[in-house]
Motif scaffolding. Structure first.
Motif, PDB file in Angstrom:
ATOM      1  N   HIS A 161     -31.315  78.995  -8.691  1.00  0.00           N
ATOM      2  CA  HIS A 161     -31.281  77.531  -8.699  1.00  0.00           C
ATOM      3  C   HIS A 161     -32.707  77.019  -8.813  1.00  0.00           C
ATOM      4  O   HIS A 161     -33.239  76.399  -7.879  1.00  0.00           O
ATOM      5  CB  HIS A 161     -30.612  77.004  -7.430  1.00  0.00           C
ATOM      6  N   PRO A 162     -33.363  77.281  -9.938  1.00  0.00           N
ATOM      7  CA  PRO A 162     -34.795  76.980 -10.070  1.00  0.00           C
ATOM      8  C   PRO A 162     -35.140  75.501  -9.969  1.00  0.00           C
ATOM      9  O   PRO A 162     -36.317  75.159  -9.794  1.00  0.00           O
ATOM     10  CB  PRO A 162     -35.129  77.536 -11.466  1.00  0.00           C
ATOM     11  N   HIS A 163     -34.152  74.634 -10.053  1.00  0.00           N
ATOM     12  CA  HIS A 163     -34.406  73.204  -9.917  1.00  0.00           C
ATOM     13  C   HIS A 163     -34.564  72.779  -8.459  1.00  0.00           C
ATOM     14  O   HIS A 163     -34.948  71.639  -8.164  1.00  0.00           O
ATOM     15  CB  HIS A 163     -33.264  72.398 -10.544  1.00  0.00           C
ATOM     16  N   LEU A 164     -34.286  73.709  -7.528  1.00  0.00           N
ATOM     17  CA  LEU A 164     -34.374  73.401  -6.104  1.00  0.00           C
ATOM     18  C   LEU A 164     -35.579  74.086  -5.467  1.00  0.00           C
ATOM     19  O   LEU A 164     -36.099  75.074  -5.984  1.00  0.00           O
ATOM     20  CB  LEU A 164     -33.101  73.864  -5.382  1.00  0.00           C
ATOM     21  N   GLU A 165     -36.000  73.556  -4.337  1.00  0.00           N
ATOM     22  CA  GLU A 165     -37.038  74.170  -3.524  1.00  0.00           C
ATOM     23  C   GLU A 165     -36.488  74.369  -2.115  1.00  0.00           C
ATOM     24  O   GLU A 165     -35.631  73.607  -1.666  1.00  0.00           O
ATOM     25  CB  GLU A 165     -38.291  73.284  -3.460  1.00  0.00           C
ATOM     26  N   VAL A 166     -36.973  75.389  -1.428  1.00  0.00           N
ATOM     27  CA  VAL A 166     -36.550  75.618  -0.053  1.00  0.00           C
ATOM     28  C   VAL A 166     -37.224  74.577   0.841  1.00  0.00           C
ATOM     29  O   VAL A 166     -38.447  74.448   0.845  1.00  0.00           O
ATOM     30  CB  VAL A 166     -36.926  77.030   0.426  1.00  0.00           C
ATOM     31  N   GLU A 167     -36.420  73.858   1.602  1.00  0.00           N
ATOM     32  CA  GLU A 167     -36.930  72.843   2.509  1.00  0.00           C
ATOM     33  C   GLU A 167     -36.869  73.380   3.940  1.00  0.00           C
ATOM     34  O   GLU A 167     -35.802  73.726   4.431  1.00  0.00           O
ATOM     35  CB  GLU A 167     -36.097  71.559   2.388  1.00  0.00           C
ATOM     36  N   GLN A 168     -38.014  73.473   4.598  1.00  0.00           N
ATOM     37  CA  GLN A 168     -38.046  73.966   5.969  1.00  0.00           C
ATOM     38  C   GLN A 168     -37.473  72.918   6.922  1.00  0.00           C
ATOM     39  O   GLN A 168     -37.704  71.720   6.754  1.00  0.00           O
ATOM     40  CB  GLN A 168     -39.468  74.318   6.377  1.00  0.00           C
ATOM     41  N   HIS A 169     -36.740  73.391   7.926  1.00  0.00           N
ATOM     42  CA  HIS A 169     -36.110  72.477   8.873  1.00  0.00           C
ATOM     43  C   HIS A 169     -36.215  73.076  10.281  1.00  0.00           C
ATOM     44  O   HIS A 169     -35.582  74.081  10.584  1.00  0.00           O
ATOM     45  CB  HIS A 169     -34.652  72.251   8.495  1.00  0.00           C
ATOM     46  N   LEU A 170     -37.002  72.443  11.136  1.00  0.00           N
ATOM     47  CA  LEU A 170     -37.198  72.954  12.490  1.00  0.00           C
ATOM     48  C   LEU A 170     -35.922  72.903  13.321  1.00  0.00           C
ATOM     49  O   LEU A 170     -35.755  73.681  14.257  1.00  0.00           O
ATOM     50  CB  LEU A 170     -38.295  72.149  13.194  1.00  0.00           C
ATOM     51  N   GLY A 171     -35.015  72.002  12.959  1.00  0.00           N
ATOM     52  CA  GLY A 171     -33.779  71.874  13.714  1.00  0.00           C
ATOM     53  C   GLY A 171     -32.908  73.105  13.672  1.00  0.00           C
ATOM     54  O   GLY A 171     -32.076  73.326  14.571  1.00  0.00           O
ATOM     55  N   ILE A 172     -33.081  73.939  12.636  1.00  0.00           N
ATOM     56  CA  ILE A 172     -32.315  75.190  12.541  1.00  0.00           C
ATOM     57  C   ILE A 172     -33.223  76.400  12.777  1.00  0.00           C
ATOM     58  O   ILE A 172     -32.893  77.525  12.409  1.00  0.00           O
ATOM     59  CB  ILE A 172     -31.566  75.307  11.201  1.00  0.00           C
ATOM     60  N   GLY A 173     -34.382  76.146  13.388  1.00  0.00           N
ATOM     61  CA  GLY A 173     -35.292  77.234  13.717  1.00  0.00           C
ATOM     62  C   GLY A 173     -34.734  78.119  14.824  1.00  0.00           C
ATOM     63  O   GLY A 173     -33.826  77.732  15.571  1.00  0.00           O
ATOM     64  N   GLU A 174     -35.273  79.298  14.947  1.00  0.00           N
ATOM     65  CA  GLU A 174     -34.805  80.285  15.920  1.00  0.00           C
ATOM     66  C   GLU A 174     -34.891  79.733  17.346  1.00  0.00           C
ATOM     67  O   GLU A 174     -35.633  78.783  17.638  1.00  0.00           O
ATOM     68  CB  GLU A 174     -35.652  81.564  15.785  1.00  0.00           C
ATOM     69  N   VAL A 175     -34.142  80.347  18.241  1.00  0.00           N
ATOM     70  CA  VAL A 175     -34.202  79.996  19.664  1.00  0.00           C
ATOM     71  C   VAL A 175     -35.637  80.179  20.156  1.00  0.00           C
ATOM     72  O   VAL A 175     -36.310  81.154  19.804  1.00  0.00           O
ATOM     73  CB  VAL A 175     -33.255  80.900  20.487  1.00  0.00           C
ATOM     74  N   ARG A 176     -36.094  79.251  20.974  1.00  0.00           N
ATOM     75  CA  ARG A 176     -37.409  79.379  21.606  1.00  0.00           C
ATOM     76  C   ARG A 176     -37.219  80.211  22.876  1.00  0.00           C
ATOM     77  O   ARG A 176     -36.742  79.724  23.896  1.00  0.00           O
ATOM     78  CB  ARG A 176     -37.970  78.000  21.942  1.00  0.00           C
TER      79      ARG A 176
END
Length: 217
Positions: A71-86
């Motif tokens: 899907h080269p038209h897309l970029e990976v968007e980082q999202h802290l809300g789904i980040g690993e458990v602290r």
């Protein structure tokens, strides 16, 4: 109705250390994980994705990037809300040592009361991931969105949308590079698939067939 593809990252070698990874930097996919991610990317090649979100860690970003290859038209968007458990003070510690702590049993048997010293409470993690998913649904109504993150958070999200208490979330199995599909509209949620690993199984079968072919030659 928005369709969310909840995807666990592929495998890595850190598990061989016997330590709790958490937010430890530098945990990359190993050779098997790269193959899993490639199979995942091919599986989703024909899916009309509007966005790809990922936890900011290397293993999740690398898995997400395998999807972007198709899907080269897309970029990976980082999202802290789904980040690993602290995991706080537990991060990087040997799991064998953590098992002797009283809180370990609480995490396993009564997670709604569990918390990690210096880190998050399990019930707060569930609220965080559900809030993140709901915000993504509000932002992308009627679209299909891929999210690449972590097993426990996906289990917690599935438990929430199934109406299962957090104390039972560990009964749900979420394998590496698996796809879990949740559909959210204006009323009840729908959990369409859980732990779909057909692409990983197909990859393993192809490898076995190729290996058997080599052995016969």
């Amino acid at each position: 109705m928005t369709q969310l593809l909840l995807i666990r990252h592929a495998v890595n070698d850190f598990v061989k250390t016997g330590k709790l990874a958490g937010w430890t930097p530098g945990v990359h996919l190993n050779e098997e994980g790269q193959a899993q991610a490639a199979a995942l990317g091919e599986r989703l090649a024909s899916v009309k994705l509007s966005h790809i979100y990922a936890s900011p860690l290397e293993r999740t970003m690398e898995t997400a990037q395998a999807i972007v290859e198709h899907h080269p038209h897309l970029e990976v968007e980082q999202h802290l809300g789904i980040g690993e458990v602290r995991y706080g003070d537990w991060e990087g510690k040997k799991i064998a040592d953590l098992r002797s702590r009283k809180m370990w049993q609480v995490v396993q048997e009564y997670p709604s009361r569990a918390y990690f010293p210096g880190g998050e409470a399990m019930r707060d993690v569930q609220s965080r991931v559900v809030n993140a998913l709901e915000s993504i649904v509000d932002k992308h109504p009627g679209q299909t969105v891929a999210l690449v993150f972590h097993a426990d958070l996906i289990k917690m999200a599935v438990a929430h949308y199934l109406g299962v208490h957090l104390d039972n979330f560990q009964r749900i199995v979420i394998s590496p590079a698996s796809i879990t599909t949740i559909m959210l509209g204006h009323s009840r949620p729908y959990v369409a698939t859980v732990n779909d690993t057909a692409h990983v199984q197909a990859m393993k079968k192809q490898k076995e067939q190729a290996k058997n072919g080599e052995n016969r030659n």
